[in-house]
Scaffold this active site. Structure first.
Site, PDB file in Angstrom:
ATOM      1  N   SER A 119       0.512  -6.778  -7.120  1.00 30.12           N
ATOM      2  CA  SER A 119       1.487  -7.061  -6.071  1.00 30.12           C
ATOM      3  C   SER A 119       1.169  -6.372  -4.750  1.00 30.12           C
ATOM      4  CB  SER A 119       2.887  -6.657  -6.532  1.00 30.12           C
ATOM      5  OG  SER A 119       2.999  -5.250  -6.641  1.00 30.12           O
TER       6      SER A 119
ATOM      7  N   LYS B 172       5.756  -0.422  -3.408  1.00 27.17           N
ATOM      8  CA  LYS B 172       5.761  -1.477  -2.403  1.00 27.17           C
ATOM      9  C   LYS B 172       5.653  -0.822  -1.022  1.00 27.17           C
ATOM     10  CE  LYS B 172       6.836  -4.478  -5.685  1.00 27.17           C
ATOM     11  NZ  LYS B 172       5.840  -5.432  -6.220  1.00 27.17           N
TER      12      LYS B 172
ATOM     13  N   SER C 135       4.525 -11.014  -5.459  1.00 34.48           N
ATOM     14  CA  SER C 135       5.138  -9.689  -5.494  1.00 34.48           C
ATOM     15  C   SER C 135       6.620  -9.804  -5.818  1.00 34.48           C
ATOM     16  CB  SER C 135       4.956  -8.984  -4.143  1.00 34.48           C
ATOM     17  OG  SER C 135       5.676  -7.766  -4.112  1.00 34.48           O
TER      18      SER C 135
ATOM     19  N   SER D  90      -0.231  -3.776 -11.571  1.00 34.04           N
ATOM     20  CA  SER D  90      -0.162  -5.187 -11.181  1.00 34.04           C
ATOM     21  C   SER D  90      -0.841  -5.390  -9.832  1.00 34.04           C
ATOM     22  CB  SER D  90       1.301  -5.654 -11.097  1.00 34.04           C
ATOM     23  OG  SER D  90       1.926  -5.130  -9.934  1.00 34.04           O
TER      24      SER D  90
END
Length: 267
Positions: free
Chosen positions: A89, A144, A228, A87
């Site tokens: 994010s 993250k 995100s 993704s």
């Protein structure tokens, strides 16, 4: 399906079969061969000898695959594990289709499957890009940036991140195409880490009142701040969910030919 569990089971099964052959089956084959050879007046022909000493096919496969699977398990569990970014994010730091390497011992050695740390090496630091098991669905890995450490007070309002009551410094680097304000590229300084983030002024994004990070937990955010799914929505990441620290992009593949021109260190 948990690949780590499948790998552990494959290593265990092939190892048991291999050891069973070494300790039990192989000596019995040799005993049968010796008895047959003693009873044969003119000796055994090559075909008969080969048949008596031949390993069963499960043993042959186990002997071939066990060392390979064991090496893969050790490397993947305790040294380096590859992941693919699914993704956006973490844009602009990581793009969809990036293949990354994750240091599995940076935050301590952990047992595969159960993920229990048995040797402490280090702990995450603010600004690290970290892979972890999603708290709501541990079979899914997320990536993250570490924003909040245990005991930190975190707030996010008006596109501004606050850590312990202080705004995190950021500087505008570039606006969108032809001065469009739809997406801003900014450089953010989080602890000792300097990295780029995206903000979209037209997207109100989430607003989060101040929260305190519990002991043994971390607050995570994506660099693509308005796109995100991170701790602002679902909370903190417990220490036992940590997988490792992402440190390099080694390949990019978005469906065409794989590219190695984007090899770089992750900051």
């Amino acid at each position: 399906m948990d690949f780590s569990l499948l790998l552990v089971l494959a290593v265990a099964l092939s190892g048991v079969i291999y050891l069973l052959d070494v300790w039990l089956l192989k000596p019995k084959r040799r005993q049968r061969f010796a008895a047959a050879e003693a009873n044969a007046q003119e000796g055994l022909d090559p075909a008969t000898s080969e048949k008596l000493l031949k390993e069963p096919w499960p043993v042959d496969y186990a002997r071939s695959f066990f060392p390979v699977l064991l090496v893969v398990l050790v490397v993947r569990s305790f040294i380096i594990e590859p992941f693919q970014i699914p993704s956006g994010s973490m844009r602009p730091t990581l793009e969809v289709g990036d293949f990354i390497l994750v240091n599995k011992f940076a935050y301590g050695l952990r047992l595969p499957v159960v993920n229990t740390r048995f040797i402490e090496v280090g702990d995450p630091e603010r600004g690290d890009v970290m892979v972890f098991r999603f708290p709501d669905e541990p079979s899914v890995n997320f990536i993250k940036r570490v924003v909040g450490m245990p005991g930190d007070r975190i707030r996010y309002e008006g596109k501004q991140l606050y850590v312990n009551g202080e705004p995190v410094a950021k500087e505008l680097i570039e606006e969108g195409p032809e001065g469009s304000p739809q997406q801003l590229l900014l450089e953010e300084r989080l602890g000792d880490a300097e990295h780029f983030i995206y903000n979209n002024p037209r997207d109100p994004g989430p607003q989060m009142r101040e929260v305190e990070v519990p002991e043994g937990h971390y607050f995570m955010m994506g660099d693509n701040r308005d796109h995100s799914n991170d701790s602002r929505y679902w909370g903190f990441v417990p220490e036992e969910n940590i997988v490792g620290r992402a440190f390099a992009v080694w390949m990019h593949w978005d469906g065409g030919l794989p590219s190695f021109t984007s090899v770089r260190r992750i900051e």
